[in-house]
Design an enzyme around this catalytic site. Structure first.
Site, PDB file in Angstrom:
ATOM      1  N   TYR A  52       0.835  -1.205   0.000  1.00 53.60           N
ATOM      2  CA  TYR A  52       0.000   0.000   0.000  1.00 53.60           C
ATOM      3  C   TYR A  52       0.867   1.251   0.000  1.00 53.60           C
ATOM      4  CZ  TYR A  52       1.178   0.521   4.941  1.00 53.60           C
ATOM      5  OH  TYR A  52       1.865   0.678   6.127  1.00 53.60           O
ATOM      6  N   PHE A  62       2.284   9.724   3.461  1.00 55.75           N
ATOM      7  CA  PHE A  62       2.551   9.570   4.889  1.00 55.75           C
ATOM      8  C   PHE A  62       3.008   8.159   5.257  1.00 55.75           C
ATOM      9  CE2 PHE A  62      -2.041   8.872   4.376  1.00 55.75           C
ATOM     10  CZ  PHE A  62      -2.210   7.636   4.983  1.00 55.75           C
ATOM     11  N   ASP A  63       2.819   7.164   4.370  1.00 55.10           N
ATOM     12  CA  ASP A  63       3.259   5.807   4.671  1.00 55.10           C
ATOM     13  C   ASP A  63       3.270   4.986   3.395  1.00 55.10           C
ATOM     14  OD1 ASP A  63       4.135   3.645   6.112  1.00 55.10           O
ATOM     15  OD2 ASP A  63       2.188   3.131   6.966  1.00 55.10           O
ATOM     16  N   ILE A  82      -7.851   0.095   9.864  1.00 61.16           N
ATOM     17  CA  ILE A  82      -8.967   1.050   9.801  1.00 61.16           C
ATOM     18  C   ILE A  82     -10.159   0.416   9.079  1.00 61.16           C
ATOM     19  CG2 ILE A  82      -7.469   3.087   9.905  1.00 61.16           C
ATOM     20  CD1 ILE A  82      -7.798   3.351   6.862  1.00 61.16           C
ATOM     21  N   TYR A 108      -8.996   7.600  10.572  1.00 60.08           N
ATOM     22  CA  TYR A 108      -8.496   7.895  11.918  1.00 60.08           C
ATOM     23  C   TYR A 108      -9.334   8.928  12.656  1.00 60.08           C
ATOM     24  CZ  TYR A 108      -4.445   5.119  10.657  1.00 60.08           C
ATOM     25  OH  TYR A 108      -3.635   4.077  10.282  1.00 60.08           O
ATOM     26  N   PHE A 125      -5.551   5.648  -0.281  1.00 59.29           N
ATOM     27  CA  PHE A 125      -4.640   4.502  -0.278  1.00 59.29           C
ATOM     28  C   PHE A 125      -4.672   3.819  -1.640  1.00 59.29           C
ATOM     29  CE2 PHE A 125      -5.521   4.817   4.271  1.00 59.29           C
ATOM     30  CZ  PHE A 125      -4.257   4.615   4.823  1.00 59.29           C
TER      31      PHE A 125
END
Length: 448
Positions: A52, A62-63, A82, A108, A125
């Site tokens: 991902y 962010f990731d 999530i 979140y 994502f």
């Protein structure tokens, strides 16, 4: 849903995708970027493996599991990720790459995940699904019973040993349905209904209303012998579809008072004895274990109740030891004999069965000591006398074997030492001869 403009703190980007939320509230939008293969999709409880990349709506990353070159895995529908992921990945096929746009309530929330994810953030994502497989519910995690949940159950409570259950089952071997029934029974009695161990193990892991598919290897099915009644050959892998309609848990130890524990212990002792007489040693052992779990920590008993509880515990350990001897599980038999002897240090059956356990573990000298003690305390026990002789025979054989082994070892050591000495002498002699030849040769050359 068609393409629309999504605004977040001044950032405006075109987003398109299908609303895949159960409520159709636009909380998760999915856009397929690369189609997957096959028709099968992950089910609740499946372990899934994905890559991902996560970004905010302004495009900042962010990731990313790709950056780490490490696939991420989780159990689907278990709340480990999530909400948007549990919903989105459940709609994917192997090889598929999809974009998931996730509103805060499916990500979140109002709190965010500082410092990378701000409060009330909509996240994007890109997810690729590589593989998924069912959940292994065996204690040994040996792949013997794999579950795939068709319909998630209610709540978190599950049946325990002795629980009364109502179930629907469908057993398949290859493409043939061999067993299709609706049943009411107590967990522990499944063998009487021609159910393999896997079915009861499965039910211990299910919630009320759950329906699931189970793939069962022979060890947890009908083993190497098969099941003639259902025309199942030995070594067969089975499939069961099970629905746990409802259940009533058996009372746990802390839910029963002393009288109930003593009463129930007597009942399950009789049930265990019947299983034992029928040669169903595993089922019998389950019943005896229940007695121990109910009574072993009852320290406040007095008088007649204390004596009754002690007698029940002693019988449970003795009978468990016998079950384990029948099952050739000598270490567990030994453990229960020791427990029985803590309750009655000179118990004839406990000493004899401990001797048998030790004999099975090839600890012949310790076994002989136990059998000898039985003959001293109970001179009429002819079986113990015979076992003493049997132990002596094995001890003698072991000594003879050790003697031959050590004799052989010493012979090898002696031969090795002799060879070393011969080699040393040979080397010394060889060096001298060489010197003589050299000297003679030099002399001859001088004379010439």
């Amino acid at each position: 849903m068609t393409a629309e403009e999504v605004t977040n703190e001044g950032q405006t980007i075109p987003i398109e995708g299908e609303d895949i939320t159960p409520k159709k509230d636009g909380g998760v939008l999915k856009l397929v970027k690369k189609e997957g293969t096959g028709s099968e999709m992950p089910m609740t409880g499946d372990k899934v493996f994905v890559h991902y990349v996560g970004t905010l709506l302004d495009g900042s990353k962010f990731d990313s599991s790709r950056d780490r070159d490490d696939k991420f895995n989780f159990e689907l529908g278990k709340g480990q990720v999530i909400k948007a992921w549990d919903i989105g990945v459940a709609t994917m096929r192997v090889g598929e790459v999809s974009q998931l746009v996730c509103k805060p309530e499916y990500a979140y929330g109002a709190a965010g995940s500082p410092p990378k994810i701000p409060p009330n953030a909509t996240l994007v994502f890109e997810v690729e699904l590589f593989e998924f497989h069912g959940e292994d519910i065996t204690e040994a995690e040996d792949g013997g019973i794999i579950r795939r949940i068709l319909t998630k159950g209610e709540g978190y409570s599950k049946p325990n040993e002795g629980a009364a259950v109502e179930v629907s089952i469908e057993g398949r071997y290859e493409e043939r349905v061999f067993d299709e029934r609706e049943l009411k029974f107590e967990l522990g009695d499944g063998d009487n209904l021609d159910l393999p161990p896997a079915v009861e193990k499965a039910l211990l892991n299910m919630e009320k209303g759950e329906e699931a598919l189970f793939t069962v290897k022979p060890k947890y099915g009908f083993g190497s012998t098969g099941k003639a009644k259902f025309n199942i050959p030995g070594g067969a892998t089975l499939q069961y579809k099970i629905k746990l309609t409802t259940f009533e848990k058996a009372k746990e130890s802390w839910e029963m008072n002393t009288d109930e524990k003593l009463e129930q212990s007597g009942i399950v002792k009789d049930k265990g004895t019947q299983y034992f007489k029928d040669g169903k040693y595993k089922q019998a052992s389950v019943q005896y274990k229940r007695i121990i779990s109910w009574l072993e920590h009852e320290s406040a008993l007095k008088g007649e109740d204390e004596e009754k509880a002690k007698a029940l515990r002693l019988a449970a350990h003795l009978n468990l030891a016998m079950c384990y001897l029948k099952l050739q599980e000598h270490s567990q038999a030994l453990e229960n004999c020791d427990k029985a002897l803590e309750l009655d240090a000179n118990n004839e059956k406990a000493l004899f069965r401990r001797g048998e356990s030790l004999f099975g573990l090839k600890e012949f000298e310790r076994a002989r000591d136990d059998f000898t003690r039985v003959t001293q305390l109970y001179p009429a026990n002819r079986a113990a006398k015979a076992q003493v002789q049997g132990c002596q025979k094995h001890i003698k054989e072991q000594h003879e074997k050790d003697k031959r082994l050590y004799a052989g070892m010493f012979q090898k050591f002696a031969e090795r030492d002799a060879k070393v000495m011969d080699d040393t002498k040979g080397k010394e002699n060889g060096d001298g001869d060489s010197m003589d030849v050299a000297e003679n040769g030099a002399a001859e050359q001088t004379a010439a």
